[in-house]
Motif scaffolding. Structure first.
Motif, short mmCIF file in Angstrom:
data_model
loop_
_atom_site.label_atom_id
_atom_site.label_comp_id
_atom_site.label_asym_id
_atom_site.label_seq_id
_atom_site.Cartn_x
_atom_site.Cartn_y
_atom_site.Cartn_z
N LEU A 113 1.05 -1.37 0.18
CA LEU A 113 -0.23 0.00 0.17
C LEU A 113 0.65 1.62 -0.07
CD1 LEU A 113 -2.61 -1.20 2.67
CD2 LEU A 113 -3.17 -0.91 0.11
N SER A 114 1.90 1.12 0.60
CA SER A 114 2.59 2.40 0.34
C SER A 114 3.26 2.82 -0.98
CB SER A 114 4.02 1.88 1.59
OG SER A 114 3.78 2.45 3.10
N SER A 115 3.92 1.27 -1.37
CA SER A 115 4.10 2.13 -2.13
C SER A 115 3.32 2.39 -3.41
CB SER A 115 4.44 0.47 -3.67
OG SER A 115 3.20 0.07 -3.90
N PHE A 116 2.21 2.73 -3.49
CA PHE A 116 1.63 4.09 -4.16
C PHE A 116 2.74 5.42 -4.15
CE2 PHE A 116 -0.69 0.60 -4.95
CZ PHE A 116 -1.10 0.47 -5.73
N ARG A 117 3.35 5.50 -2.96
CA ARG A 117 3.10 7.16 -2.81
C ARG A 117 4.55 7.21 -3.60
NH1 ARG A 117 4.15 6.34 4.04
NH2 ARG A 117 1.67 5.96 4.46
N PHE A 118 4.91 6.28 -3.93
CA PHE A 118 6.56 6.28 -5.17
C PHE A 118 6.29 6.40 -6.56
CE2 PHE A 118 7.27 4.92 -0.58
CZ PHE A 118 8.70 6.21 -0.13
N ALA A 119 4.83 5.94 -6.28
CA ALA A 119 4.15 5.81 -7.94
C ALA A 119 4.27 7.07 -9.07
CB ALA A 119 2.84 4.98 -7.93
N SER A 120 4.75 6.71 -9.54
CA SER A 120 5.15 8.09 -10.80
C SER A 120 4.31 8.49 -11.74
CB SER A 120 6.43 7.74 -11.68
OG SER A 120 5.68 6.75 -12.81
N ARG A 121 2.97 7.51 -11.92
CA ARG A 121 2.05 8.22 -12.61
C ARG A 121 0.46 7.04 -11.89
NH1 ARG A 121 3.20 6.22 -18.64
NH2 ARG A 121 3.79 4.50 -17.58
N TRP A 122 -0.57 7.87 -11.60
CA TRP A 122 -2.01 7.54 -11.48
C TRP A 122 -1.88 6.70 -9.86
CZ3 TRP A 122 -0.43 5.92 -16.55
CH2 TRP A 122 -0.42 6.74 -17.40
N PRO A 123 -1.45 7.37 -8.85
CA PRO A 123 -1.23 6.26 -7.67
C PRO A 123 -2.55 5.54 -7.33
CG PRO A 123 -0.72 8.95 -7.50
CD PRO A 123 -0.79 8.32 -8.70
N ARG A 124 -3.63 7.10 -7.72
CA ARG A 124 -4.68 7.58 -6.28
C ARG A 124 -5.50 5.79 -6.62
NH1 ARG A 124 -4.18 12.80 -6.65
NH2 ARG A 124 -4.15 13.89 -4.65
N ARG A 125 -5.42 5.55 -8.35
CA ARG A 125 -5.97 4.48 -9.26
C ARG A 125 -5.68 2.97 -9.08
NH1 ARG A 125 -4.13 2.96 -14.42
NH2 ARG A 125 -5.49 1.73 -15.71
N GLY A 126 -4.41 3.07 -9.33
CA GLY A 126 -3.77 1.90 -8.50
C GLY A 126 -4.13 1.23 -6.75
N TYR A 127 -3.79 1.90 -5.77
CA TYR A 127 -4.08 2.41 -4.41
C TYR A 127 -5.43 1.73 -4.12
CZ TYR A 127 -4.49 3.60 0.49
OH TYR A 127 -4.93 3.66 1.51
N ALA A 128 -6.42 2.44 -5.17
CA ALA A 128 -7.67 2.43 -5.21
C ALA A 128 -8.00 0.80 -5.82
CB ALA A 128 -9.18 3.34 -5.99
N MET A 129 -7.48 0.35 -6.12
CA MET A 129 -8.08 -1.04 -7.03
C MET A 129 -7.56 -2.34 -6.34
SD MET A 129 -6.40 -0.95 -10.93
CE MET A 129 -7.77 -0.16 -12.75
N VAL A 130 -5.78 -1.81 -5.83
CA VAL A 130 -5.52 -3.00 -4.24
C VAL A 130 -6.05 -2.71 -3.82
CG1 VAL A 130 -3.30 -3.29 -2.85
CG2 VAL A 130 -3.20 -2.43 -5.43
N ARG A 131 -6.20 -2.30 -3.02
CA ARG A 131 -7.71 -1.72 -1.72
C ARG A 131 -9.06 -2.44 -2.19
NH1 ARG A 131 -5.75 0.81 2.67
NH2 ARG A 131 -6.82 -0.90 3.43
N CYS A 132 -9.71 -2.46 -3.38
CA CYS A 132 -10.47 -3.59 -3.59
C CYS A 132 -10.29 -4.96 -3.59
CB CYS A 132 -10.88 -2.74 -5.51
SG CYS A 132 -12.11 -1.67 -4.76
N ALA A 133 -9.49 -5.14 -3.99
CA ALA A 133 -8.66 -6.97 -3.78
C ALA A 133 -8.20 -6.65 -2.59
CB ALA A 133 -7.34 -7.09 -4.75
N LEU A 134 -7.66 -6.03 -1.56
CA LEU A 134 -7.67 -6.85 -0.25
C LEU A 134 -8.43 -6.76 0.66
CD1 LEU A 134 -4.12 -5.25 0.67
CD2 LEU A 134 -4.41 -7.11 0.59
N ASP A 135 -9.34 -5.27 0.65
CA ASP A 135 -10.86 -5.73 1.94
C ASP A 135 -11.94 -5.87 1.23
OD1 ASP A 135 -8.48 -3.55 2.38
OD2 ASP A 135 -9.52 -1.50 1.90
N LEU A 136 -12.10 -6.31 0.13
CA LEU A 136 -12.76 -7.04 -0.37
C LEU A 136 -12.72 -8.46 -1.01
CD1 LEU A 136 -15.11 -3.48 -2.41
CD2 LEU A 136 -15.77 -4.93 -0.59
N GLY A 137 -11.80 -8.25 -1.78
CA GLY A 137 -11.32 -9.70 -2.10
C GLY A 137 -11.86 -10.14 -3.66
#
Length: 318
Positions: free
Chosen positions: A143-167
Motif C-alpha cells: 500500500l505504501s508503494s503507491f506513494r512512489f508511483a510516478s503515474r496515477w497512484p490513486r487509481r492503483g491504490y484504489a484497485m489494490v484496496r478493492c482486492a485486499l478489502d473486498l476479495g
C-alpha cells in the motif's frame, strides 16, 4: 445442437502464407468454442494458446494436416511444455487443452483416438497447496508503494484496496460501475460475476475513501460508467482485467515483494476472515465461491499462526 461444425479448410490444401494456415485453423476452433461450447473469452484464449503452440511446433509454416500428427508428436510437445514449467496446474491445462482440441477434430471427422490415448491426466490433489497470503508487513509495503508511483497512484491504490478489502478478482474490479456504489448505505453491488449472480457486499470505509479520492481527483473525463478507466489512449475507455493485473504487478515490483499474482490479495482477504473467526460458509459467501469445496482450502490454515497476517477490517475499531 442446432449448429453444424464447419470443417476447416481441406486438410493438405495450401492457402498461401506461412502462419495463415494456423491462424485459419485457430479461427475455426475459436468459433466452435464460442458458439457450441459457450466458453468465455478468457477460457477460449487459454485453449487457443495450447493449440497454437502444438501446431507451430509440428507444422511450423506448413499446412495443418492432422494425418501427419502422431502420438510421438503429442508426447514430445507435452514433454517440451512441461520442461519449461513443471507444475500441476500447467500439466492439467495442457491435458485439458489438447483433449478439447482433439474432441473438436474428431467431430470434424478426423481419426484422433490414438492421439488422445497418450494424454494422461496428471495427479492434481484438490486442496493440496495452501493459498499464498501476504504478511501484515508485506501489505503495508504494498500500500505504501503507491506513494512512489510516478503515474496515477490513486487509481492503483484504489484497485489494490478493492482486492485486499473486498476479495475482488481482477475482472470484478475492472467491471465495477459508478452506480454499483451506494455511498449512503456503504455497499457495493457486483454484477456479472464468475458465478453468474449479483452480490451486495459491505464497502469498508478505507476502500470507499480510496475510490472517492480516485474519482474526484484522478479519473479522467469519460462517457463510460466504469469506475476505472484508461488514463491514456484510448483515454476514458473502461479498464480491462489485464490492466488491473498489471497495476498490481507493478506495485509488487516497487515494494520489493516477490511477484505472486493478483490472486494473493484475494487469499490475504480470506485469511483475514478466517483468523477473525468467520465460518467457511461466511468466507465462501464473501468470496462468492460457487462451491463450498473451493473454500475448504482455508480449513487447513493454522489460525493461531495467522495473527501476524491480517489487518483489521477497514473502518472497525479493532
Amino acid at each position: 445442437m442446432s449448429r453444424d461444425i464447419q470443417s476447416p479448410a481441406p486438410v493438405g490444401s495450401s492457402t498461401g502464407g506461412s502462419i495463415r494456415h494456423i491462424d485459419d485453423e485457430l479461427q475455426h476452433y475459436d468459433t466452435y468454442l464460442r458458439d457450441l461450447r459457450g466458453l468465455s473469452p478468457g477460457s477460449r484464449r487459454n485453449r487457443l494458446g495450447v493449440v497454437r503452440r502444438l501446431l507451430r511446433q509440428k507444422f511450423g509454416d506448413g499446412v495443418v494436416d492432422m494425418a501427419r500428427l502422431d502420438p510421438d508428436d503429442v508426447r514430445q510437445f507435452l514433454a517440451d511444455q512441461l520442461a519449461e514449467r513443471r507444475t500441476p496446474s500447467n500439466a492439467s491445462g495442457l491435458a485439458a487443452g489438447l483433449r478439447n482440441y482433439l474432441r473438436y477434430r474428431s467431430m470434424c471427422g478426423d481419426a484422433v483416438s490414438p492421439l488422445a490415448a497418450v494424454i494422461s491426466s496428471p495427479a492434481h490433489w484438490k486442496l493440496a497447496v495452501l493459498p499464498r497470503a501476504l504478511t501484515v508487513e508485506e501489505v503495508k509495503q504494498l500500500l505504501s508503494s503507491f506513494r512512489f508511483a510516478s503515474r496515477w497512484p490513486r487509481r492503483g491504490y484504489a484497485m489494490v484496496r478493492c482486492a485486499l478489502d473486498l476479495g475482488l478478482r481482477s475482472g470484478e474490479i475492472a467491471r465495477l460501475k459508478i452506480d454499483d456504489i451506494d455511498w449512503q448505505a456503504g455497499t457495493v453491488t457486483l454484477r456479472n460475476t464468475k458465478s453468474f449472480r449479483q452480490d451486495i457486499l459491505p464497502l469498508p470505509v478505507e476502500t470507499g475513501q480510496a475510490l472517492a479520492d480516485y474519482l474526484q481527483h484522478e479519473r479522467p473525463p469519460s462517457a463510460s460508467s466504469a469506475i476505472f478507466v484508461s488514463p491514456r489512449a484510448p483515454r476514458g475507455e473502461p479498464c480491462t482485467a489485464e490492466a488491473v493485473r498489471k497495476v498490481i504487478k507493478h506495485a509488487y515490483r516497487r515494494s520489493g515483494i516477490p511477484h505472486s499474482g493478483s490472486h494473493a490479495l484475494r487469499h490475504t482477504f480470506a485469511c483475514r476472515l478466517v483468523e477473525h473467526g468467520s465460518s467457511l460458509k461466511e468466507v465462501a459467501d464473501l468470496l462468492r465461491h460457487r462451491s463450498l469445496t473451493t473454500t475448504q482450502i482455508y480449513a487447513k490454515l493454522d489460525t493461531p499462526q495467522l495473527a501476524t497476517v491480517p489487518l483489521p477490517w477497514p473502518g472497525s475499531e479493532s
